[in-house]
Design a protein around this motif. Structure first.
Motif, short mmCIF file in Angstrom:
data_model
loop_
_atom_site.label_atom_id
_atom_site.label_comp_id
_atom_site.label_asym_id
_atom_site.label_seq_id
_atom_site.Cartn_x
_atom_site.Cartn_y
_atom_site.Cartn_z
N ALA A 190 0.84 -1.21 0.00
CA ALA A 190 0.00 0.00 0.00
C ALA A 190 0.87 1.25 0.00
O ALA A 190 0.59 2.21 -0.72
CB ALA A 190 -0.94 0.00 1.20
N ILE A 191 1.92 1.25 0.79
CA ILE A 191 2.82 2.41 0.84
C ILE A 191 3.50 2.61 -0.50
O ILE A 191 3.63 3.73 -0.98
CB ILE A 191 3.86 2.24 1.98
N TYR A 212 1.91 7.36 -4.33
CA TYR A 212 2.96 8.22 -4.86
C TYR A 212 2.41 9.61 -5.11
O TYR A 212 1.21 9.81 -5.26
CB TYR A 212 3.55 7.64 -6.14
N ASP A 213 3.31 10.56 -5.15
CA ASP A 213 2.96 11.95 -5.42
C ASP A 213 3.08 12.16 -6.94
O ASP A 213 4.19 12.13 -7.48
CB ASP A 213 3.91 12.86 -4.66
N SER A 251 2.75 14.75 -8.89
CA SER A 251 3.55 15.89 -9.37
C SER A 251 5.04 15.60 -9.22
O SER A 251 5.84 15.99 -10.08
CB SER A 251 3.16 17.17 -8.61
N GLU A 252 5.42 14.87 -8.17
CA GLU A 252 6.83 14.50 -8.01
C GLU A 252 7.26 13.56 -9.13
O GLU A 252 8.34 13.71 -9.72
CB GLU A 252 7.04 13.82 -6.66
N GLN A 253 6.41 12.58 -9.46
CA GLN A 253 6.74 11.63 -10.50
C GLN A 253 6.79 12.29 -11.88
O GLN A 253 7.65 11.96 -12.70
CB GLN A 253 5.74 10.46 -10.50
N ILE A 254 5.90 13.25 -12.13
CA ILE A 254 5.95 13.99 -13.39
C ILE A 254 7.25 14.79 -13.46
O ILE A 254 7.90 14.85 -14.50
CB ILE A 254 4.70 14.89 -13.55
#
Length: 159
Positions: free
Chosen positions: A53-54, A58-59, A61-64
């Protein structure tokens, strides 16, 4: 028959089994055959599920941001090596990621009319209810309270 012929299955191995479609009961049975206590087995299984689950949280905007940075690095490397084909492909991927093509261009949603309180509540519900934080019949304020609690808990565990 045990899934793994190991002396003791680790949480990481259980994560792999869960991701490969093994059921809880199959994993618990395998742990039982390895003489792991039922309490320890359930604990390992729950730890593995929490880890999954963790990992799935994910974020965006961070991944983009990371994707843009990677594509820019590929573009720079392609330019430096005069690899025009790769540079063009990197530029296309960046354009797609940023939605620069007309067919992919998104309209900016300004949200509901600030004077329309029901529309605002409907929009809030559309964000909170899919999270399934509690029973859907509970008031929206309870969903918001639980969501706020989870955010606070998550932020305190990150420090």
């Amino acid at each position: 028959m045990a899934i793994f012929c190991l002396q003791f299955m680790t949480k990481d191995q259980i994560i792999i089994l869960l991701c490969n479609g093994f059921t809880d009961s199959q994993i618990l049975e395998s742990l039982k055959q390895q003489n792991v206590s039922p309490d320890k087995s359930k604990d390992l299984l729950e730890q593995a599920k929490r880890s999954i689950a963790i990992a799935s949280d994910y974020d965006q905007s961070e991944q983009i941001g990371k994707a843009i940075t990677r594509i820019n690095e590929i573009f720079k490397l392609a330019q430096a090596t005069k690899d025009i084909k790769t540079a063009l492909q990197a530029q296309r991927e960046l354009n797609k990621l940023l939605g620069l093509y007309k067919a992919e261009r998104k309209q900016i949603d300004t949200g509901p009319d600030p004077t329309d309180l029901q529309a605002q509540l409907d929009e809030i519900a559309a964000h909170l209810l899919p999270l399934q934080l509690t029973d859907e019949t509970y008031p929206l304020s309870e969903h918001a309270r639980i969501a706020a609690h989870e955010v606070i808990k998550s932020r305190s565990s990150q420090t």
